[in-house]
Motif scaffolding. Structure first.
Motif, short mmCIF file in Angstrom:
data_model
loop_
_atom_site.label_atom_id
_atom_site.label_comp_id
_atom_site.label_asym_id
_atom_site.label_seq_id
_atom_site.Cartn_x
_atom_site.Cartn_y
_atom_site.Cartn_z
N ALA A 90 14.08 17.79 -7.06
CA ALA A 90 12.80 17.84 -6.37
C ALA A 90 11.65 17.49 -7.32
O ALA A 90 10.69 16.80 -6.93
CB ALA A 90 12.58 19.23 -5.76
N THR A 91 11.75 17.93 -8.56
CA THR A 91 10.70 17.61 -9.54
C THR A 91 10.63 16.11 -9.81
O THR A 91 9.55 15.51 -9.86
CB THR A 91 10.96 18.37 -10.85
N MET A 92 11.80 15.49 -9.97
CA MET A 92 11.83 14.04 -10.21
C MET A 92 11.28 13.26 -9.01
O MET A 92 10.55 12.27 -9.16
CB MET A 92 13.25 13.60 -10.52
N LEU A 93 11.63 13.73 -7.81
CA LEU A 93 11.12 13.06 -6.62
C LEU A 93 9.61 13.17 -6.51
O LEU A 93 8.92 12.22 -6.11
CB LEU A 93 11.78 13.64 -5.37
N MET A 94 9.05 14.32 -6.85
CA MET A 94 7.60 14.49 -6.80
C MET A 94 6.90 13.59 -7.81
O MET A 94 5.84 13.00 -7.52
CB MET A 94 7.24 15.95 -7.02
N MET A 95 7.46 13.46 -9.02
CA MET A 95 6.85 12.59 -10.04
C MET A 95 6.91 11.13 -9.61
O MET A 95 5.93 10.39 -9.72
CB MET A 95 7.57 12.79 -11.38
N THR A 96 8.07 10.72 -9.08
CA THR A 96 8.19 9.33 -8.62
C THR A 96 7.28 9.06 -7.43
O THR A 96 6.68 7.99 -7.30
CB THR A 96 9.64 9.03 -8.27
N SER A 97 7.19 10.06 -6.54
CA SER A 97 6.32 9.90 -5.37
C SER A 97 4.87 9.74 -5.77
O SER A 97 4.11 8.99 -5.13
CB SER A 97 6.47 11.11 -4.45
N GLY A 98 4.44 10.43 -6.83
CA GLY A 98 3.06 10.28 -7.30
C GLY A 98 2.77 8.85 -7.73
O GLY A 98 1.71 8.30 -7.41
N LEU A 99 3.72 8.22 -8.42
CA LEU A 99 3.52 6.83 -8.85
C LEU A 99 3.50 5.87 -7.65
O LEU A 99 2.67 4.97 -7.58
CB LEU A 99 4.64 6.43 -9.83
N VAL A 100 4.46 6.08 -6.73
CA VAL A 100 4.50 5.21 -5.55
C VAL A 100 3.23 5.36 -4.73
O VAL A 100 2.64 4.38 -4.25
CB VAL A 100 5.74 5.53 -4.70
N TRP A 101 2.76 6.59 -4.55
CA TRP A 101 1.55 6.81 -3.75
C TRP A 101 0.32 6.21 -4.42
O TRP A 101 -0.60 5.74 -3.74
CB TRP A 101 1.36 8.29 -3.51
N ALA A 102 0.28 6.22 -5.76
CA ALA A 102 -0.83 5.58 -6.47
C ALA A 102 -0.88 4.08 -6.19
O ALA A 102 -1.95 3.49 -5.98
CB ALA A 102 -0.72 5.84 -7.96
N VAL A 103 0.31 3.45 -6.15
CA VAL A 103 0.36 2.01 -5.84
C VAL A 103 -0.09 1.76 -4.40
O VAL A 103 -0.83 0.81 -4.11
CB VAL A 103 1.79 1.48 -6.05
N VAL A 104 0.32 2.63 -3.47
CA VAL A 104 -0.09 2.48 -2.08
C VAL A 104 -1.60 2.59 -1.93
O VAL A 104 -2.25 1.80 -1.24
CB VAL A 104 0.62 3.53 -1.21
N VAL A 105 -2.19 3.59 -2.60
CA VAL A 105 -3.64 3.76 -2.53
C VAL A 105 -4.36 2.56 -3.12
O VAL A 105 -5.36 2.07 -2.56
CB VAL A 105 -4.05 5.06 -3.24
N ALA A 106 -3.85 2.02 -4.24
CA ALA A 106 -4.48 0.86 -4.87
C ALA A 106 -4.42 -0.36 -3.95
O ALA A 106 -5.41 -1.09 -3.80
CB ALA A 106 -3.80 0.55 -6.19
N CYS A 107 -3.29 -0.58 -3.30
CA CYS A 107 -3.17 -1.71 -2.38
C CYS A 107 -4.10 -1.54 -1.18
O CYS A 107 -4.71 -2.50 -0.71
CB CYS A 107 -1.73 -1.85 -1.91
N THR A 108 -4.21 -0.31 -0.68
CA THR A 108 -5.08 -0.06 0.46
C THR A 108 -6.54 -0.33 0.10
O THR A 108 -7.29 -0.94 0.88
CB THR A 108 -4.91 1.39 0.94
N VAL A 109 -6.94 0.11 -1.09
CA VAL A 109 -8.31 -0.15 -1.53
C VAL A 109 -8.56 -1.65 -1.68
O VAL A 109 -9.64 -2.16 -1.32
CB VAL A 109 -8.58 0.60 -2.85
N THR A 110 -7.58 -2.38 -2.19
CA THR A 110 -7.72 -3.82 -2.35
C THR A 110 -7.90 -4.50 -1.00
O THR A 110 -8.73 -5.41 -0.83
CB THR A 110 -6.49 -4.40 -3.06
N VAL A 111 -7.12 -4.09 0.00
CA VAL A 111 -7.23 -4.67 1.33
C VAL A 111 -8.61 -4.40 1.94
O VAL A 111 -9.26 -5.28 2.50
CB VAL A 111 -6.12 -4.12 2.24
N ILE A 112 -9.07 -3.16 1.81
CA ILE A 112 -10.37 -2.81 2.37
C ILE A 112 -11.49 -3.57 1.67
O ILE A 112 -12.43 -4.07 2.30
CB ILE A 112 -10.60 -1.29 2.28
N ASP A 113 -11.39 -3.69 0.35
CA ASP A 113 -12.42 -4.41 -0.39
C ASP A 113 -12.45 -5.89 -0.01
O ASP A 113 -13.52 -6.49 0.14
CB ASP A 113 -12.18 -4.24 -1.89
N ALA A 114 -11.25 -6.49 0.15
CA ALA A 114 -11.20 -7.90 0.52
C ALA A 114 -11.72 -8.12 1.94
O ALA A 114 -12.34 -9.14 2.23
CB ALA A 114 -9.76 -8.42 0.41
N ALA A 115 -11.47 -7.13 2.82
CA ALA A 115 -11.93 -7.29 4.20
C ALA A 115 -13.43 -7.15 4.34
O ALA A 115 -14.04 -7.75 5.22
CB ALA A 115 -11.23 -6.27 5.09
#
Length: 428
Positions: A90-115
């Motif tokens: 569970a600890t490893m999954l939470m750490m990996t999820s934090g990295l994946v979620w950071a990438v998702v947030v960055a992509c979402t911000v990029t889309v909103i900024d481009a739009a």
């Protein structure tokens, strides 16, 4: 054919789906293969894993993956207390999820900024308009017109973006894309097909977009105008999308150009090409400049002859020379006889006078026009030789049937001498 925004959203969705599925499978496998009888499956369902079913285990594992990935953590599904393997997993999954979620947030911000990047400049301009209207106490009606104008101006930027994109392409791509995108404009202007592909690309890149508000007069001197959207009145015609005017801007004599002005009925968006921009392009391309010049001479000659004929007709109507067929024939015979006498005394006087009134470009232009005059004389003489025989046969036929008049006045000289003594307009 997907846009940058669509590709980014699709990438984020695929990445989240793969991450949730991977985490769910990993978390379910830990609960199923646990050596301890009290796994997270036992704590959640109250039964051993073999009695729960794969579908229920996978659905609960996916639920755990989603709230772990999003950082929510409801607490209803958790590792078994004291189970080291589930805790570490569970600890490893939470750490990996934090990295994946950071990438998702960055992509979402990029889309909103481009739009919203294209709209940020418009919002700033809109705020400036409101501030200027308020500070200068501009009437509300006029202020709304100004705001609406800049709204249409913002929509117009798409056309400029197309030409900016073409400008960054390779020469071969520029020629192909220009031919495909602006093919309708090329067909509307008679002398555009005479230009080379490279020259046509540069001409398109020199064009600019203009906007006119309703009830505004459109005054474009020596400019080709292509209507992109809107409705206006031009020269007694209703001009809509696809209408073109100003093709005769290549003529130097203002009396031979059409001088109509448009009157916008709605918001008008025009794509224009001025004579100054065209001259800058043709300055580096002598072959295309010669082609345009030849077409301008031909167009100027035609309009000059039409203008002269209209002047003669108006003069005849004012003095009553066209009241009957006999008066009309007598007037025209006298007019052509006068031209024949003048041209016989000086064969180039009338021709040079017409070209001088058409061009008015000085000594350099006169040298070019004399050269063109010689070329036209040679062409006309070749045509005159071929019809001399037909003229003779026609006169003999008319005499045979007893006609009292002749097609041409009596010719004291040979047909060739007579044709050379006529003005070029009569020979044509």
């Amino acid at each position: 054919h997907l846009t940058f925004t669509a590709r980014t959203i699709l990438r984020v969705v695929i990445m989240l789906s793969v991450a949730v599925h991977t985490f769910a499978c990993f978390w379910a496998s830990v609960g199923i293969t646990s050596s301890d009888q009290k796994s997270w499956i036992q704590g959640c369902f109250g039964k051993p894993p073999e009695d729960v079913g794969a579908y229920r285990v996978y659905s609960m594992s996916s639920y755990f993956s989603v709230f772990t990935l999003a950082g929510i953590g409801y607490g209803d599904v958790f590792p078994t207390h004291g189970d080291r393997i589930e805790t570490i997993t569970a600890t490893m999954l939470m750490m990996t999820s934090g990295l994946v979620w950071a990438v998702v947030v960055a992509c979402t911000v990029t889309v909103i900024d481009a739009a919203t990047a294209a709209d940020s400049a418009y919002r700033q301009t809109s705020d400036d308009v409101q501030r200027v209207v308020r500070i200068n106490k501009i009437p509300a009606k006029l202020g709304r017109k100004v705001a609406f104008y800049f709204e249409k101006f913002h929509e117009m930027q798409a056309g400029r973006g197309t030409r900016r994109l073409i400008e960054r392409m390779s020469p071969d791509l520029q020629e192909r894309v220009t031919k495909m995108v602006f093919d309708d404009w090329v067909e509307d202007v008679d002398w555009f097909p005479l230009l080379s592909a490279q020259c046509l690309v540069r001409v398109v890149l020199e064009m600019d977009n203009l906007i006119f508000i309703p009830h505004e007069e459109i005054r474009c001197e020596r400019t080709i105008c292509f209507v992109r959207r809107g409705i206006c009145i031009y020269g007694g015609h209703v001009a809509t999308k696809g209408f073109t005017w100003g093709q005769d801007m290549i003529l130097n004599n203002a009396e031979l150009r059409k001088t109509h002005h448009g009157w916008a009925r709605t918001f008008m968006e025009l794509t224009v090409l001025t004579r100054h921009d065209l001259d800058e392009v043709l300055e580096d391309m002598p072959d295309d400049r010669k082609a345009v010049r030849r077409y301008a001479i031909r167009l100027g000659f035609i309009r000059g002859m039409v203008r002269h004929a209209r002047h003669v007709r108006n003069h005849a109507h004012r003095h009553g020379h066209f009241e009957t067929r006999e008066k009309k024939k007598a007037f025209l015979d006298a007019h052509f006889a006068e031209l024949a006498v003048r041209s016989r005394n000086d064969p180039t006087k009338i021709w040079q006078g017409q070209l001088t009134s058409i061009t008015k470009r000085g000594a350099v232009a006169m040298r070019r026009l004399r050269q063109t005059h010689k070329e036209l004389l040679s062409v006309v003489e070749d045509g005159a030789r071929s019809i001399d025989t037909q003229i003779t046969e026609l006169e003999k036929t008319l005499e045979a049937v007893g006609k009292s008049h002749r097609v041409f006045p009596s010719m004291p000289h040979a047909p060739k001498a007579f044709s050379q003594s006529m003005p070029v307009g009569m020979r044509l």
